[in-house]
Design an enzyme around this catalytic site. Structure first.
Site, PDB file in Angstrom:
ATOM      1  CB  CYS A 188      -0.368  77.018 -14.123  1.00 46.39           C
ATOM      2  SG  CYS A 188      -1.914  77.951 -14.079  1.00 46.39           S
TER       3      CYS A 188
ATOM      4  CG  ASN B 180      -4.305  81.945 -16.911  1.00 48.91           C
ATOM      5  OD1 ASN B 180      -4.788  82.732 -17.709  1.00 48.91           O
ATOM      6  ND2 ASN B 180      -3.489  82.357 -15.955  1.00 48.91           N
TER       7      ASN B 180
ATOM      8  CB  CYS C 242      -5.055  77.089  -9.345  1.00 52.51           C
ATOM      9  SG  CYS C 242      -6.714  76.379  -9.284  1.00 52.51           S
ATOM     10  NE  ARG C 243      -0.503  74.839 -10.932  1.00 56.82           N
ATOM     11  CZ  ARG C 243      -0.104  73.821 -11.675  1.00 56.82           C
ATOM     12  NH1 ARG C 243       1.005  73.169 -11.349  1.00 56.82           N
ATOM     13  NH2 ARG C 243      -0.784  73.458 -12.740  1.00 56.82           N
ATOM     14  CB  SER C 244      -0.165  81.063 -14.039  1.00 51.99           C
ATOM     15  OG  SER C 244      -1.424  80.837 -14.626  1.00 51.99           O
TER      16      SER C 244
ATOM     17  CG  ASP D 135      -3.130  71.530 -10.556  1.00 54.07           C
ATOM     18  OD1 ASP D 135      -3.801  72.355  -9.910  1.00 54.07           O
ATOM     19  OD2 ASP D 135      -3.430  71.138 -11.690  1.00 54.07           O
TER      20      ASP D 135
HETATM   21  P1  4NP Z   1      -3.898  75.594 -12.487  1.00 54.53           P
HETATM   22  O1  4NP Z   1      -4.877  74.506 -11.852  1.00 54.53           O
HETATM   23  O2  4NP Z   1      -3.163  74.905 -13.606  1.00 54.53           O
HETATM   24  O3  4NP Z   1      -2.992  75.933 -11.362  1.00 54.53           O
HETATM   25  O4  4NP Z   1      -4.769  76.735 -12.945  1.00 54.53           O
HETATM   26  C1  4NP Z   1      -5.802  73.797 -12.633  1.00 54.53           C
HETATM   27  C2  4NP Z   1      -7.053  74.325 -12.851  1.00 54.53           C
HETATM   28  C3  4NP Z   1      -7.977  73.612 -13.580  1.00 54.53           C
HETATM   29  C4  4NP Z   1      -7.648  72.387 -14.100  1.00 54.53           C
HETATM   30  C5  4NP Z   1      -6.392  71.857 -13.891  1.00 54.53           C
HETATM   31  C6  4NP Z   1      -5.468  72.576 -13.162  1.00 54.53           C
HETATM   32  N1  4NP Z   1      -8.605  71.637 -14.818  1.00 54.53           N
HETATM   33  O5  4NP Z   1      -8.307  70.475 -15.173  1.00 54.53           O
HETATM   34  O6  4NP Z   1      -9.689  72.141 -15.084  1.00 54.53           O
END
Ligand code: 4NP
Length: 152
Positions: A7, A10, A12-14, A123
């Protein structure tokens, strides 16, 4: 079989996708190695977002020991299957791949549950906790299909 979940951050989703696949592989006795990375490097070394840890835990999966890692070129040779959480991750991964064979390893994770629709796992980072619940449901559906396919 080595599977990489990808993702943006790294956190939240992955990491949740990694935890679900680890769990299902164990349940089905499948020999699968799983890891997860972000296409961005802001959260390297960090534990998963507390909301992701919570939704995983409430489904019997402990992801608290996972730590953020940034995708590398070596991942494309080290892994057999590279699963993008959304279309932006997918495009970034195709750009990073060195060969057509490496590009062919990259797939959208929701294609397993919803073929040919190019759907994103939204997201949940900037949203409310309910976004983490719906994220879990989507990932669980897709990874169940993936496991069925890998079982053959
Ligand atoms: P992820 O979510 O891609 O599912 O881990 C996010 C976590 C942090 C950020 C963006 C998406 N960020 O911009 O910090």
């Amino acid at each position: 079989m080595k599977v990489l979940m990808v993702c943006l951050g790294n956190i939240c989703r992955s990491p949740v996708a990694e935890g679900i696949l680890r769990h299902k592989a164990q349940v089905h006795g499948l020999d699968i190695e799983v890891d997860s990375v972000g296409t961005g490097n802001w959260h390297v070394g960090q534990a998963p977002d507390i909301r992701s840890q919570k939704v995983a835990k409430s489904n019997g999966i402990d992801i608290s020991s996972l730590r953020g890692r940034h995708v590398s070129k070596a991942d494309f040779s080290n892994f057999d299957l590279i699963l993008a959480m959304d279309n932006a991750n997918y495009k970034d991964l195709l750009k990073l791949a060195s060969t057509p064979a490496e590009q062919a390893k990259v797939k959208l994770i929701l294609d397993y549950a919803y073929p040919n629709q190019q759907l994103d796992v939204p997201d949940p980072y900037f949203g409310s906790e309910s976004g983490f619940d719906s994220m879990f449901v989507l990932l669980d559906e897709a990874i169940e299909k993936l496991v069925e396919e890998l079982k053959g």
